[in-house]
Write an enzyme that holds these catalytic residues in place. Structure first.
Site, PDB file in Angstrom:
ATOM      1  N   ARG A  46       5.104  13.768  10.891  1.00  0.00           N
ATOM      2  CA  ARG A  46       5.543  13.402   9.535  1.00  0.00           C
ATOM      3  C   ARG A  46       6.682  12.388   9.648  1.00  0.00           C
ATOM      4  NH1 ARG A  46       9.080  16.611   7.434  1.00  0.00           N
ATOM      5  NH2 ARG A  46       7.921  18.512   7.863  1.00  0.00           N
ATOM      6  N   TYR A  98       1.089  -1.238 -14.118  1.00  0.00           N
ATOM      7  CA  TYR A  98      -0.048  -0.360 -13.883  1.00  0.00           C
ATOM      8  C   TYR A  98       0.196   0.941 -14.664  1.00  0.00           C
ATOM      9  CZ  TYR A  98      -2.897   3.097 -11.473  1.00  0.00           C
ATOM     10  OH  TYR A  98      -3.752   4.118 -11.200  1.00  0.00           O
ATOM     11  N   ASP A 170       6.998  -4.953  -7.755  1.00  0.00           N
ATOM     12  CA  ASP A 170       5.671  -4.519  -7.317  1.00  0.00           C
ATOM     13  C   ASP A 170       4.846  -5.786  -7.100  1.00  0.00           C
ATOM     14  OD1 ASP A 170       3.027  -3.665  -7.107  1.00  0.00           O
ATOM     15  OD2 ASP A 170       3.331  -1.955  -8.446  1.00  0.00           O
ATOM     16  N   LYS A 195      -4.946  -2.239  -2.200  1.00  0.00           N
ATOM     17  CA  LYS A 195      -5.528  -3.447  -2.814  1.00  0.00           C
ATOM     18  C   LYS A 195      -5.689  -4.565  -1.775  1.00  0.00           C
ATOM     19  CE  LYS A 195      -4.711  -0.754  -6.325  1.00  0.00           C
ATOM     20  NZ  LYS A 195      -5.624   0.338  -6.537  1.00  0.00           N
TER      21      LYS A 195
HETATM   22  O1  P1T Z   1      -3.526   3.592  -6.482  1.00  0.00           O
HETATM   23  P1  P1T Z   1      -2.249   3.536  -5.702  1.00  0.00           P
HETATM   24  O2  P1T Z   1      -2.425   3.107  -4.298  1.00  0.00           O
HETATM   25  O3  P1T Z   1      -1.432   4.782  -5.833  1.00  0.00           O
HETATM   26  O4  P1T Z   1      -1.366   2.347  -6.333  1.00  0.00           O
HETATM   27  C1  P1T Z   1      -0.805   2.385  -7.610  1.00  0.00           C
HETATM   28  C2  P1T Z   1      -0.581   0.996  -8.122  1.00  0.00           C
HETATM   29  C3  P1T Z   1       0.698   0.453  -8.044  1.00  0.00           C
HETATM   30  N1  P1T Z   1       0.957  -0.800  -8.493  1.00  0.00           N
HETATM   31  C4  P1T Z   1      -0.021  -1.572  -9.008  1.00  0.00           C
HETATM   32  C5  P1T Z   1       0.308  -2.946  -9.496  1.00  0.00           C
HETATM   33  C6  P1T Z   1      -1.328  -1.088  -9.096  1.00  0.00           C
HETATM   34  O5  P1T Z   1      -2.270  -1.889  -9.618  1.00  0.00           O
HETATM   35  C7  P1T Z   1      -1.617   0.225  -8.643  1.00  0.00           C
HETATM   36  C8  P1T Z   1      -2.977   0.813  -8.732  1.00  0.00           C
HETATM   37  N2  P1T Z   1      -3.833   0.127  -9.596  1.00  0.00           N
HETATM   38  C9  P1T Z   1      -5.136   0.455  -9.852  1.00  0.00           C
HETATM   39  C10 P1T Z   1      -5.761   1.515  -9.327  1.00  0.00           C
HETATM   40  C11 P1T Z   1      -5.828  -0.443 -10.782  1.00  0.00           C
HETATM   41  O6  P1T Z   1      -7.067  -0.428 -10.883  1.00  0.00           O
HETATM   42  O7  P1T Z   1      -5.129  -1.220 -11.467  1.00  0.00           O
END
Ligand code: P1T
Length: 379
Positions: A46, A98, A170, A195
């Site tokens: 961890r 988001y 972000d 992404k």
């Molecule tokens: O899904 P995750 O890895 O937890 O990430 C969250 C997140 C954070 N910041 C941005 C700008 C994001 O677009 C996302 C996740 N977004 C999607 C799942 C989406 O389809 O927009």
């Protein structure tokens, strides 16, 4: 060294015990100690894992930061950044982010006494007005998900510095290939590595990148204490992803521009939101703070019925949440990624029932456009 070279080599020396060129997946929960407290820097997985450390070094280098910490999701990364603060602290947040980011702040962290003000961070005066004596963080997403509005990172960094608050960006939509917030003055960069960084729609993860050693120590502490770490396998997948980040982003970018121009010309499309278009309200800022316009595009169909007819008529492009994969992903933000934002708020922010979002993939662009065209003709 150039970006592509850093992406391929940073953090990844051939494995010292075997010479393996690729950092192995160290799938272990613990590490043997020669004597009590005598070890090779790894005690428990961890706290530290060599595959994760390699990814962290790689992403720190790509974002131009000294330190990076990997988490089990983008949300886990954002949660740890917010955990730097305490009850009674206040944060100014982009009013369009988001939906999951808004949900974390509004439905979880507010209950622990953190205060949030949601403002249009494209408007610098609105940020200045929202900062209070107890403000500790300005959190921005630029471009915003899904309305593609930009915030001037350098200008907000100056405001943040003047007010003594931390600027968190972000950078998920752009990736460090197209936008480098730390170089523009941001204190902390977060990503959903799910992404563009991973790029293949086969891993969920998050990263926090920063320069300040004192905050970095606290993030490392929180990573271990709260424990939402990225697995060795996911770390390895993302390392594989970043090796092709430069070539993928170049193709995403080229396809993104072509698709945006196609949509603008299509009479069924009411409005296209893409920073690369000359009529985007912040096109000039896009040219200054980004080195390309990316592959995220939203467009207005006019109604929920039209949007769903379009989405359900696609044959090649996939109707799915998420973005940044090699395949073109298309979604309905109001019902999917931003369903946790109240309907009245969505309307105010332009996340209408007719809005469709495209993450343009790197298929042959003619095939993407042909699919969009046939679905628009049915719409
Ligand atoms: O899904 P995750 O890895 O937890 O990430 C969250 C997140 C954070 N910041 C941005 C700008 C994001 O677009 C996302 C996740 N977004 C999607 C799942 C989406 O389809 O927009």
């Amino acid at each position: 060294m150039g970006f592509a070279t850093i992406a391929i080599h940073a953090g990844q020396k051939p494995d010292p015990s075997t010479g393996a060129v690729i950092t192995p997946i160290y799938q272990t929960s613990t590490y043997v100690q020669e004597g009590v407290g005598i070890h090779k820097g790894y005690e428990y997985a961890r706290t530290q894992n060599p595959t994760r450390s390699a990814l962290e070094a790689n992403l720190a280098a790509l974002e131009g930061g000294k330190f990076a910490y990997a988490f089990a999701s983008g949300m886990a990364a954002i949660n740890v950044v917010a955990s730097l603060f305490a009850a009674g602290d206040h944060c100014v947040v982009s009013d369009t982010t988001y939906g999951g980011t808004f949900r974390l702040f509004d439905k979880v962290l507010k209950n622990f006494g953190l205060e949030f003000s949601y403002v249009n961070t494209s408007n610098l005066d609105a940020i200045v007005k929202a900062v209070k004596p107890n403000t500790k963080m300005v959190f921005i997403e630029t471009p915003t998900n899904p309305t593609m509005a930009l915030t001037d990172i350098r200008a907000v960094a100056n405001i943040a510095q003047e007010k003594g608050v931390k600027l968190v960006v972000d950078n998920t939509f752009m990736s460090p290939y197209l936008q480098q917030p730390i170089a523009l003055g941001a204190d902390i960069v977060v990503h959903s590595t799910t992404k563009f960084l991973n790029g293949h729609s086969d891993s969920v993860g998050g990263i926090v990148v920063l320069n300040d050693p004192i905050i970095a120590e606290r993030i490392a502490f929180l990573q271990n204490a709260a424990g939402a770490i990225l697995s060795p396998f996911d770390s390895w997948l993302i390392l594989r992803g970043t090796k092709t980040l430069a070539v993928r982003m170049r193709q995403h970018e080229e396809n993104g521009r072509r698709v945006a121009n196609f949509l603008v010309e299509n009479p069924k499309v009411k409005k296209v939101f893409y920073p690369g278009l000359a009529d985007h309200p912040q096109h000039k800022l896009a040219c200054q703070q980004m080195s390309g316009f990316g592959a995220m595009i939203s467009f207005e169909t006019g109604s929920y019925e039209k949007a769903t007819r379009f989405l359900e008529s696609l044959k090649l492009c996939l109707l799915a949440e998420s973005l940044g994969g090699v395949e073109t992903l298309v979604c309905h933000p109001a019902k999917m990624t931003h369903a946790s934002v109240p309907a009245t708020e969505r309307d105010r922010l332009g996340i209408t029932d007719g809005l469709v979002r495209i993450s343009v993939g790197i298929e042959d662009v003619e095939d993407i456009i042909a699919d969009l065209e046939q679905a628009l003709s049915i719409m």
